[in-house]
Design a protein around this motif. Structure first.
Motif, PDB file in Angstrom:
ATOM      1  N   GLN A  85       0.852  -1.188   0.000  1.00  0.00           N
ATOM      2  CA  GLN A  85       0.000   0.000   0.000  1.00  0.00           C
ATOM      3  C   GLN A  85       0.885   1.235   0.000  1.00  0.00           C
ATOM      4  O   GLN A  85       1.655   1.458   0.946  1.00  0.00           O
ATOM      5  N   ALA A  86       0.764   2.015  -1.058  1.00  0.00           N
ATOM      6  CA  ALA A  86       1.482   3.273  -1.176  1.00  0.00           C
ATOM      7  C   ALA A  86       0.596   4.388  -0.613  1.00  0.00           C
ATOM      8  O   ALA A  86      -0.631   4.243  -0.569  1.00  0.00           O
ATOM      9  N   PRO A  87       1.196   5.500  -0.208  1.00  0.00           N
ATOM     10  CA  PRO A  87       0.396   6.612   0.338  1.00  0.00           C
ATOM     11  C   PRO A  87      -0.682   7.055  -0.639  1.00  0.00           C
ATOM     12  O   PRO A  87      -0.410   7.279  -1.825  1.00  0.00           O
ATOM     13  N   GLY A  88      -1.887   7.160  -0.151  1.00  0.00           N
ATOM     14  CA  GLY A  88      -2.986   7.629  -0.971  1.00  0.00           C
ATOM     15  C   GLY A  88      -3.553   6.617  -1.943  1.00  0.00           C
ATOM     16  O   GLY A  88      -4.429   6.940  -2.752  1.00  0.00           O
ATOM     17  N   LYS A  89      -3.062   5.378  -1.868  1.00  0.00           N
ATOM     18  CA  LYS A  89      -3.531   4.342  -2.788  1.00  0.00           C
ATOM     19  C   LYS A  89      -4.100   3.162  -2.015  1.00  0.00           C
ATOM     20  O   LYS A  89      -3.839   2.984  -0.834  1.00  0.00           O
ATOM     21  N   GLN A  90      -4.873   2.342  -2.724  1.00  0.00           N
ATOM     22  CA  GLN A  90      -5.430   1.152  -2.108  1.00  0.00           C
ATOM     23  C   GLN A  90      -4.365   0.062  -2.009  1.00  0.00           C
ATOM     24  O   GLN A  90      -3.409   0.027  -2.790  1.00  0.00           O
ATOM     25  N   ARG A  91      -4.578  -0.836  -1.048  1.00  0.00           N
ATOM     26  CA  ARG A  91      -3.694  -1.979  -0.930  1.00  0.00           C
ATOM     27  C   ARG A  91      -3.880  -2.877  -2.157  1.00  0.00           C
ATOM     28  O   ARG A  91      -5.001  -3.125  -2.596  1.00  0.00           O
ATOM     29  N   GLU A  92      -2.769  -3.355  -2.694  1.00  0.00           N
ATOM     30  CA  GLU A  92      -2.825  -4.183  -3.879  1.00  0.00           C
ATOM     31  C   GLU A  92      -1.991  -5.445  -3.709  1.00  0.00           C
ATOM     32  O   GLU A  92      -0.994  -5.463  -2.991  1.00  0.00           O
ATOM     33  N   LEU A  93      -2.420  -6.494  -4.400  1.00  0.00           N
ATOM     34  CA  LEU A  93      -1.677  -7.744  -4.382  1.00  0.00           C
ATOM     35  C   LEU A  93      -0.380  -7.584  -5.172  1.00  0.00           C
ATOM     36  O   LEU A  93      -0.388  -7.074  -6.290  1.00  0.00           O
ATOM     37  N   VAL A  94       0.721  -8.022  -4.595  1.00  0.00           N
ATOM     38  CA  VAL A  94       1.998  -8.036  -5.293  1.00  0.00           C
ATOM     39  C   VAL A  94       2.271  -9.430  -5.853  1.00  0.00           C
ATOM     40  O   VAL A  94       2.577  -9.605  -7.023  1.00  0.00           O
ATOM     41  N   ALA A  95       2.168 -10.432  -4.967  1.00  0.00           N
ATOM     42  CA  ALA A  95       2.429 -11.811  -5.377  1.00  0.00           C
ATOM     43  C   ALA A  95       1.821 -12.762  -4.362  1.00  0.00           C
ATOM     44  O   ALA A  95       1.724 -12.435  -3.176  1.00  0.00           O
ATOM     45  N   GLY A  96       1.403 -13.927  -4.826  1.00  0.00           N
ATOM     46  CA  GLY A  96       0.859 -14.956  -3.956  1.00  0.00           C
ATOM     47  C   GLY A  96       1.439 -16.299  -4.339  1.00  0.00           C
ATOM     48  O   GLY A  96       1.870 -16.509  -5.478  1.00  0.00           O
ATOM     49  N   ILE A  97       1.441 -17.231  -3.380  1.00  0.00           N
ATOM     50  CA  ILE A  97       1.989 -18.552  -3.645  1.00  0.00           C
ATOM     51  C   ILE A  97       1.195 -19.597  -2.869  1.00  0.00           C
ATOM     52  O   ILE A  97       0.899 -19.432  -1.688  1.00  0.00           O
ATOM     53  N   GLY A  98       0.822 -20.666  -3.577  1.00  0.00           N
ATOM     54  CA  GLY A  98       0.079 -21.742  -2.956  1.00  0.00           C
ATOM     55  C   GLY A  98       1.008 -22.739  -2.277  1.00  0.00           C
ATOM     56  O   GLY A  98       2.229 -22.652  -2.368  1.00  0.00           O
ATOM     57  N   GLY A  99       0.386 -23.712  -1.608  1.00  0.00           N
ATOM     58  CA  GLY A  99       1.171 -24.689  -0.870  1.00  0.00           C
ATOM     59  C   GLY A  99       2.076 -25.535  -1.749  1.00  0.00           C
ATOM     60  O   GLY A  99       3.151 -25.957  -1.323  1.00  0.00           O
ATOM     61  N   GLY A 100       1.657 -25.728  -3.001  1.00  0.00           N
ATOM     62  CA  GLY A 100       2.466 -26.518  -3.932  1.00  0.00           C
ATOM     63  C   GLY A 100       3.524 -25.714  -4.661  1.00  0.00           C
ATOM     64  O   GLY A 100       4.304 -26.274  -5.441  1.00  0.00           O
TER      65      GLY A 100
END
Length: 115
Positions: free
Chosen positions: A39-54
């Protein structure tokens, strides 16, 4: 309860690299998804990266080819290797774990990219 502890943020020059870590503890059982948001100032939180269990990973278009997410299931830890950092990557980075559909968040770590 789930606790997430992040580390590795800081100040870096454009083009530099940082590695974020997030260790999860508490009432954790697999499978679960882990990831990083920012989350940058004045902006909404955004997904950067995700990883599953596999190990399957997904990335925001803005970081593809520059950031790499990985996890160590034995340590319940997720990492974010950030290369070729840009000023627009400046934000608070939050670790995230989703367990049975319930999201848990870390306290956030500041990443500042500036010369």
């Amino acid at each position: 309860q789930v606790q997430l502890v992040e580390s590795g943020g800081g100040l870096v020059q454009p083009g530099g690299s940082l590695r974020l870590s997030c260790a999860a503890s508490g009432s954790i059982f697999r499978p679960f998804v882990m990831g990083w948001h920012r989350q940058a100032p004045g902006k909404q939180r955004e997904l950067v990266a995700g990883i599953g269990g596999g190990g399957s990973a997904n990335y925001a278009d803005s970081v593809k080819g520059r950031f790499t997410i990985s996890r160590d299931n034995a340590k319940n830890t997720v990492y974010l290797q950030m290369n070729s950092l840009k000023p627009e990557d400046t934000a608070v980075y939050y670790c995230n774990l989703v367990l049975r559909g319930v999201p848990w968040w870390g306290q956030g770590t500041q990443v500042t990219v500036s010369s």
